[in-house]
Every structure is written in C-alpha cells, then in structure tokens.
Scaffold this active site. Structure first.
Site, PDB file in Angstrom:
ATOM      1  N   GLU A   1       0.861  -1.193   0.000  1.00 48.20           N
ATOM      2  CA  GLU A   1       0.000   0.000   0.000  1.00 48.20           C
ATOM      3  C   GLU A   1       0.895   1.240   0.000  1.00 48.20           C
ATOM      4  O   GLU A   1       2.087   1.136   0.312  1.00 48.20           O
ATOM      5  CB  GLU A   1      -0.882   0.019   1.254  1.00 48.20           C
ATOM      6  CG  GLU A   1      -1.784  -1.192   1.360  1.00 48.20           C
ATOM      7  CD  GLU A   1      -2.621  -1.195   2.638  1.00 48.20           C
ATOM      8  OE1 GLU A   1      -2.486  -0.254   3.462  1.00 48.20           O
ATOM      9  OE2 GLU A   1      -3.406  -2.139   2.799  1.00 48.20           O
ATOM     10  N   PRO A   2       0.323   2.415  -0.265  1.00 47.11           N
ATOM     11  CA  PRO A   2       1.160   3.624  -0.254  1.00 47.11           C
ATOM     12  C   PRO A   2       1.906   3.808   1.072  1.00 47.11           C
ATOM     13  O   PRO A   2       3.022   4.298   1.087  1.00 47.11           O
ATOM     14  CB  PRO A   2       0.137   4.749  -0.485  1.00 47.11           C
ATOM     15  CG  PRO A   2      -0.972   4.097  -1.248  1.00 47.11           C
ATOM     16  CD  PRO A   2      -1.044   2.691  -0.750  1.00 47.11           C
TER      17      PRO A   2
ATOM     18  N   GLU B   1       8.233  -9.668  -2.777  1.00 48.53           N
ATOM     19  CA  GLU B   1       8.135 -10.785  -1.810  1.00 48.53           C
ATOM     20  C   GLU B   1       9.154 -10.619  -0.677  1.00 48.53           C
ATOM     21  O   GLU B   1       9.611 -11.604  -0.095  1.00 48.53           O
ATOM     22  CB  GLU B   1       8.336 -12.141  -2.494  1.00 48.53           C
ATOM     23  CG  GLU B   1       7.250 -12.509  -3.479  1.00 48.53           C
ATOM     24  CD  GLU B   1       5.910 -12.740  -2.803  1.00 48.53           C
ATOM     25  OE1 GLU B   1       5.016 -11.890  -2.995  1.00 48.53           O
ATOM     26  OE2 GLU B   1       5.749 -13.726  -2.091  1.00 48.53           O
TER      27      GLU B   1
END
Ligand SMILES: Cc1cc2nc3c(=O)[nH]c(=O)nc-3n(C[C@H](O)[C@H](O)[C@H](O)COP(=O)(O)OP(=O)(O)OC[C@H]3O[C@@H](n4cnc5c(N)ncnc54)[C@H](O)[C@@H]3O)c2cc1C
Length: 403
Positions: free
Chosen positions: A137-138, A380
């Site tokens: 997310e931001p 990841e």
C-alpha cells in the site's frame, strides 16, 4: 553420498519448460520489453498447454503446485514433490523471460497464495482463476503489519476499503488476493487475505506503472471502495489469535519466496550461459582444472559468478524440498530469496560488464536481464528484510527485539 542432480521424475517437466522458454519466450522477449503494457497474446495458447501439464501432475505443476502435504505423508519416505518441480520449471521459464513468466495466465503469485492457504472447498472455487497478490500500500511496503486496507464483516459479506499499489498482473488477472485487517487495534494477527474477483463493484484498476525491468509484466495500482465479498472468500481461518501473531497469511511467503528465488536463479543462468558463449567467441577459455586466479581476469570473474549461482540454486532447491516434506522452511525460504535475489542482480550486471559494449547494447539480452533481475531482490520481501528474518531465526529474536 549426496546426489545433487534433479530427480529423474521431474526432468521431463523441466525439459518441457525449457522448450517453452526457448521456443516461445525468447523470440518475443525483446518485443514485449520494448512494448510495455501490451499484452503478450502468445501466452494464451501456452497457458492452455500448461493447464494440461498441471492436470497431469498431482496437485498441479505451476503456481498451484506449492500446496503443502502434511508431514509424514508417504509413510516416512522423503518426497520430491510439486514444490520442487514448480521451482525447477520456474527456473527454466525464467531462463527464457521472467516478465513473460509473470504474465502467464493462472500462474500468478495469488495462485500460489490460494494454493498455500485456501481450504479444499475454496481451492475448488478459485483454483481456476488467474490471481494476483496485493499486499503493498502507499503507506506499507516492507512492514506488512502496517496494512491499512480494512475488511468489516457485514452480514454474510466482508466490506473492503483501501488502496493497493505495485500489484504484479493486477490489471490482467481475473482475481486478486487482497491483504486487509479485520481490526487494526488487534495488530498483525487481524490481517487476513481475501479473494476479490474482478468486476466486483467498487474494485477498480487506477493506473499501470512504467518500470525499469520485467516490462512484459503489468504492475497496477488498485482501489477498493465498499467492495463486498462473500465471507467464504476469506482465505484460511477467520479467527484472530493475537498471541499467534502473523502466522496465517505469512505462511504464503514460505511457499512463494522459493518461487521468486527460482526466478532469480533462472535469470542468472541465462546471463551466465550467454556470457560464456561471448567469452568463448572472444577467445577466453574458462578452465575448471586450473586455479581461477591463474586465468584471464574475465575467466576468473566468470568462475566466481558461477559459484555464486550454484549456492543460490542449491539453497532454492532445499527450501522447496523442505516444503514438499512438510518441514518448516521459513528460514531456508528467506535464505534462498536473499541469496538468489542478490546473486542474480550481481551476476547479471557482472555479465554486462564482462561482455563490454556488447553487453550494454540492445543487440543482446544481457542488459535486459540486468534490469529484470533487480525486482527479484525487491518483491516478496527485499534483500534487507530477508536478512532480518534470517538473523531473527538464527539468533532466536522476535520481530519486536530485532527490527
Ligand atoms: C515491479 C514491482 C512489482 C511488485 N509486485 C508486487 C505484488 O505483486 N504484490 C505486492 O503486494 N507488492 C508488490 N510489489 C511491492 C514490493 O513488494 C515492495 O516494493 C517491497 O516490499 C518493498 O516495499 P517498499 O517499496 O514500500 O519499500 P520500503 O519498505 O519503504 O523499503 C525501502 C528500503 O528500506 C529497506 N528497509 C525497510 N525496512 C527495513 C528494515 N527494518 N531494516 C533494513 N532495511 C529496511 C528496504 O529493504 C528497502 O531497501 C512490487 C514492487 C515492484 C517494484
């Protein structure tokens, strides 16, 4: 005696994967690197072939192949199962082109996530969908405990709200595995993953990123505004156990990190093989019977790079093999990802250098592989985060004690 060869039963599959890489991926590799955001339509036909290969293998051979068996299955005998065969075929496909592998229908990291944590019933419902994976997310990258996307139970549905960025195959996939929190005040234990199908009202693709590498693969920003999904779309257990921490969703990484390590190993091998040919054309022999430092400097550098490659390759096989045998592998998955991500980045760049101006130009794929490799050391879990996980495990520290 330790036998480090790939087991015979998976060699057929890896040979098929190598043929695909050589005959389908390589010829279109540069084309889709230059035409970012255009869909590699050649992959549709190939996906059908891979579906057929999946059907022939127990639990599937592609991203779905990472489903775990319980420890002890097989009457105590060690297994070379689908985690190992998946990682070995991914190495071959990424020898061809990692961006194209990431664009293969139904081979998304979301598919591996579904295979890792879904119930049998969920697998039957979602296993056929092409699924991407949305964690970032931001305001949340390496620290996935900081997720702000919320999931609120409302009758028989969860209502999801939030923003996700950098979602690989986020535009092309048919569904997205979205990480969201049931209750931020309960910390990381309340983070769960939800399968959200495309076309669900309120779920939109906001934009596509322009990137350094893996340009054949689309990377999307997604928005969720009051997105309603059936409560059965929560993957794994809906229970929140603060004392158990992140357990549930994090289990996905134990299976997906060896896959990303496998991607890195494939790119590194591609670069090494081509460089070896170029060195030979330049009259530089690599002689394994003589000390490296007594040879041409380029040959010595090449031998050092190959040693790095071997270490990454063996660590990756080990992480996948442990998963096949129902053995905890978080430490080995992070070791493999850290080593392979770093090695691929360094090896590909070193190969560019060894090939000189030829390596830097678009007449060869070496410069492309150097650009493609970098992401494998980032997504990841970055290099630094993998090292942190390895250190915590080796020193017996919690995430609070060492961060
Ligand atoms: C092409 C691309 C595809 C991606 N695909 C996906 C996807 O499919 N799904 C998804 O969810 N995400 C995806 N990502 C996101 C990716 O997983 C994140 O970029 C990554 O986790 C790092 O997060 P960040 O970018 O916010 O960096 P940050 O977390 O802000 O980190 C910035 C730097 O600080 C370092 N750092 C952070 N914390 C520590 C620490 N405690 N100790 C030492 N160093 C630290 C990091 O290693 C990094 O070098 C993708 C990213 C890219 C670029």
């Amino acid at each position: 005696m330790i036998n480090l060869e790939l087991p015979r039963k998976i060699r057929g599959l890896t040979q098929q994967a190598h043929s695909v890489a050589e005959q389908v991926f390589r010829p279109i590799s540069r084309q889709y690197d230059l035409a970012e955001h255009s869909y590699p339509k050649e992959l549709d036909m190939l996906a059908a072939v891979i579906d057929g290969m999946d059907a022939a293998v127990e639990h599937g051979s592609g991203a779905a192949g990472v489903r775990r068996v319980e420890a002890g299955d097989g009457g105590g005998a060690v297994r070379n199962g689908t985690n190992l065969s998946t990682v070995a075929s991914i190495m071959e496909l990424c020898w061809g082109d990692v961006g194209l592998l990431l664009s293969m229908p139904r081979q998304g990291l979301g598919n591996a996530a579904v295979a890792s944590v879904a119930s049998e019933e969920q697998l039957a419902r979602f296993g056929h969908l092409w699924a991407s994976m949305a964690i970032t997310e931001p305001e949340c990258g390496s620290d996935s405990a900081a997720i702000r996307t919320t999931a609120r139970l409302d009758g028989d549905h969860y209502v999801l709200n939030g923003e996700k960025i950098y979602v690989t195959a986020g535009e092309r996939s048919e569904a997205v595995v979205v990480w969201a929190t049931l209750d931020r005040s309960l910390g990381r234990a309340a983070i769960k993953s939800f399968l959200v199908e495309k076309g669900t009202p309120g779920f939109t693709v906001e934009r596509l990123e322009d990137k350094l590498g893996i340009r054949a693969s689309d990377t999307a920003a997604l928005r969720l505004v009051d997105v309603r999904v059936p409560r059965e779309n929560l993957l794994g257990s809906p229970e929140v156990h603060p004392e158990r921490g992140f357990g549930g969703v994090m289990q996905t990484f134990d299976n997906t990190r060896p896959l990303v390590a496998g991607m890195a190993v494939g790119v590194a091998r591609a670069a090494l093989e081509r460089t070896r040919e170029l060195l030979a054309e330049a009259g530089i022999d690599v002689d394994y019977d003589r000390p490296a430092l007594g040879q041409h400097a380029a040959a010595a550098a090449f031998i050092a790079a190959e040693a790095d490659y071997e270490a990454a390759y063996l660590l990756t096989l080990r992480a996948a093999w442990l998963a096949d045998n129902g053995t905890p592998n978080s430490l080995e998955a992070s070791m493999a990802k850290a080593k392979a991500g770093r090695a691929a980045t360094e090896i590909a760049l070193r190969c560019v250098a060894l090939a000189g101006s030829v390596g830097y130009g678009e007449g060869e794929l070496l410069e492309k592989w150097a650009r493609d490799a970098k992401i494998l050391d980032i997504f990841e879990g970055t290099q630094q985060i993998q090292q942190l996980i390895v250190a915590r495990r080796l020193l017996g520290k919690t995430s609070q004690e060492l961060r």
